[in-house]
Design a protein around this motif. Structure first.
Motif, PDB file in Angstrom:
ATOM      1  N   ALA A 286      63.680  39.781  53.310  1.00  0.00           N
ATOM      2  CA  ALA A 286      62.772  38.624  53.353  1.00  0.00           C
ATOM      3  C   ALA A 286      63.447  37.362  52.824  1.00  0.00           C
TER       4      ALA A 286
ATOM      5  N   THR B  30      64.161  34.023  54.972  1.00  0.00           N
ATOM      6  CA  THR B  30      63.697  32.720  54.468  1.00  0.00           C
ATOM      7  C   THR B  30      64.823  31.696  54.540  1.00  0.00           C
TER       8      THR B  30
ATOM      9  N   SER C  59      56.754  42.975  59.956  1.00  0.00           N
ATOM     10  CA  SER C  59      56.233  41.848  59.185  1.00  0.00           C
ATOM     11  C   SER C  59      57.195  41.516  58.053  1.00  0.00           C
TER      12      SER C  59
ATOM     13  N   GLY D  74      55.678  33.118  51.008  1.00  0.00           N
ATOM     14  CA  GLY D  74      54.375  33.619  50.596  1.00  0.00           C
ATOM     15  C   GLY D  74      53.421  34.015  51.706  1.00  0.00           C
ATOM     16  N   HIS D  75      53.788  33.827  52.967  1.00  0.00           N
ATOM     17  CA  HIS D  75      52.892  34.285  54.031  1.00  0.00           C
ATOM     18  C   HIS D  75      53.645  35.217  54.982  1.00  0.00           C
ATOM     19  N   LYS D  76      52.917  36.201  55.493  1.00  0.00           N
ATOM     20  CA  LYS D  76      53.543  37.180  56.380  1.00  0.00           C
ATOM     21  C   LYS D  76      53.631  36.645  57.802  1.00  0.00           C
TER      22      LYS D  76
ATOM     23  N   ALA E  71      57.583  38.513  54.808  1.00  0.00           N
ATOM     24  CA  ALA E  71      56.956  37.411  54.075  1.00  0.00           C
ATOM     25  C   ALA E  71      57.942  36.254  53.954  1.00  0.00           C
TER      26      ALA E  71
END
Length: 79
Positions: free
Chosen positions: A44, A48, A12, A17-19, A14
């Motif tokens: 992360a 992104t 997982s 802001g969401h996994k 992020a």
């Protein structure tokens, strides 16, 4: 060392802001970790950035594919 022909491993991460779950072979997880460390940023944050580039494409690939492509493209650029 994990053999190169190992099935994908799901983790997982992020993004904004969401996994989300990403399945990559261990070799690509290692490459992603090294690329993030080279850039002095969390995994992360790098994912992104890759995701932001991916969604700008005319026909965006899946996130895992985009990560693999980014990693290979950047490895080639360094040679």
């Amino acid at each position: 060392m994990t053999p190169p022909y190992h099935p994908p491993v799901k983790r997982s991460v992020a993004i904004a802001g969401h996994k989300t779950s990403i399945s990559l072979e261990p070799l690509f997880w290692t490459m992603l970790k090294e690329a993030a460390a080279t850039r002095d940023m969390p995994i992360a944050a790098l994912v992104t950035e890759i995701d932001a580039e991916r969604i700008k494409a005319d026909t965006p690939p899946g996130l895992a594919s985009a990560i693999r492509i980014w990693l290979v493209s950047n490895a080639v650029d360094r040679t």
